[in-house]
Motif scaffolding. Structure first.
Motif: not given
Lengths: 62, 194
Positions: B12, B15, B18, B55-56, B124, B127-128, B131, B145-147
């Motif tokens: 992780h 992520y 980022r 991840r959370t 994913w 997706f990364e 980004l 904003r979005e993540i």
């Protein structure tokens, strides 16, 4: 006609709607355009999709 | 190093980096926050109960490290990278996407069963990568904003830009991300024949 928008402006309004409420005039012009433009309707659903993808990504992706 | 979750935690890292970068706007500081968070996570992995995703859980640890480092960074403000003015001037890049009558140069296509992509690890990765291709402030602000789910008002304040600059940056980032996902995934072989 007054208040009509093209795709460029519609894409701006669609993105803006993700961040704040649109004013009545903006909303009306956008809806009028979306009623006639499949490309911008695709963009609209993709923006919603990006938001769902972002939520999923926050939780860890696949 | 016997707990199999060590490798999973490490996976992780991109992520988390980022996330830290979107908040701290400073590469070395972000690396430091992530490093500290991963060390704490490894020490306390036994207390991870699986109620949230890994991840959370990692993000919640990182959030505290970020706040710590933010306090430290306030003292050395000049260090932070400001938003490049060029990123908020929308005309040139919009001209590349729309013709002189305001029509899409390459119109958004209908994506078939996009939710199915969520289940695929390779999606994913794409997706990364998409980004990563966003302009610097664009990627950072889109992430916040979005993540992270931050309100634009708070983002503007932290980035010291006006709301309309913020909206231009987000508009641009969303268009770019959409287009990148379409090219790299939905219109390519990845999503076909499955």
């Amino acid at each position: 006609m007054a208040g009509s928008v093209n795709c460029r402006e519609a894409s701006r309004l669609l993105s803006l709607a993700c961040d704040r409420d649109l004013e009545a005039g903006e909303q009306q012009a956008l809806q009028y355009h979306l009623g006639r433009c499949i490309m911008c309707r695709n963009f609209e659903s993709q923006l919603k999709y990006l938001r769902r993808a972002a939520e999923r990504f926050r939780a860890g992706g696949a | 190093m016997t707990d199999p979750r060590f490798a999973e935690i490490e996976s992780h890292r991109p992520y988390l980096l980022r996330y830290a970068l979107s908040q701290l706007r400073d590469g070395p500081l972000a690396e430091e926050a992530v490093q500290e968070a991963l060390v704490s996570a490894l020490e306390s992995v036994g207390s991870f109960n699986g109620k949230s995703t890994l991840r959370t859980w990692l993000t919640s640890i990182l959030r505290f490290k970020v706040i710590d480092l933010q306090r430290r960074a306030v003292a050395e403000r000049a260090h932070l990278q400001p938003v490049d003015a060029a990123e908020t001037e929308d005309e040139a890049w919009l001209d590349a996407l729309f013709d002189e009558t305001g029509h899409w140069r390459s119109p958004p296509q209908a994506w078939s069963d996009p939710e199915a992509a969520f289940e695929q690890r390779r999606f994913w990765e794409v997706f990364e990568r998409c980004l990563d291709r966003l302009p610097q402030a664009g990627g950072r602000i889109f992430f916040q904003r979005e993540i992270v789910g931050e309100e634009t008002e708070a983002i503007c304040k932290a980035e010291r830009i006006t709301p309309s600059n913020c909206w231009v940056i987000l508009h641009r980032a969303r268009l770019a991300l959409r287009s990148c996902l379409e090219k790299s995934w939905f219109a390519s072989e990845h999503s076909l024949g499955r």
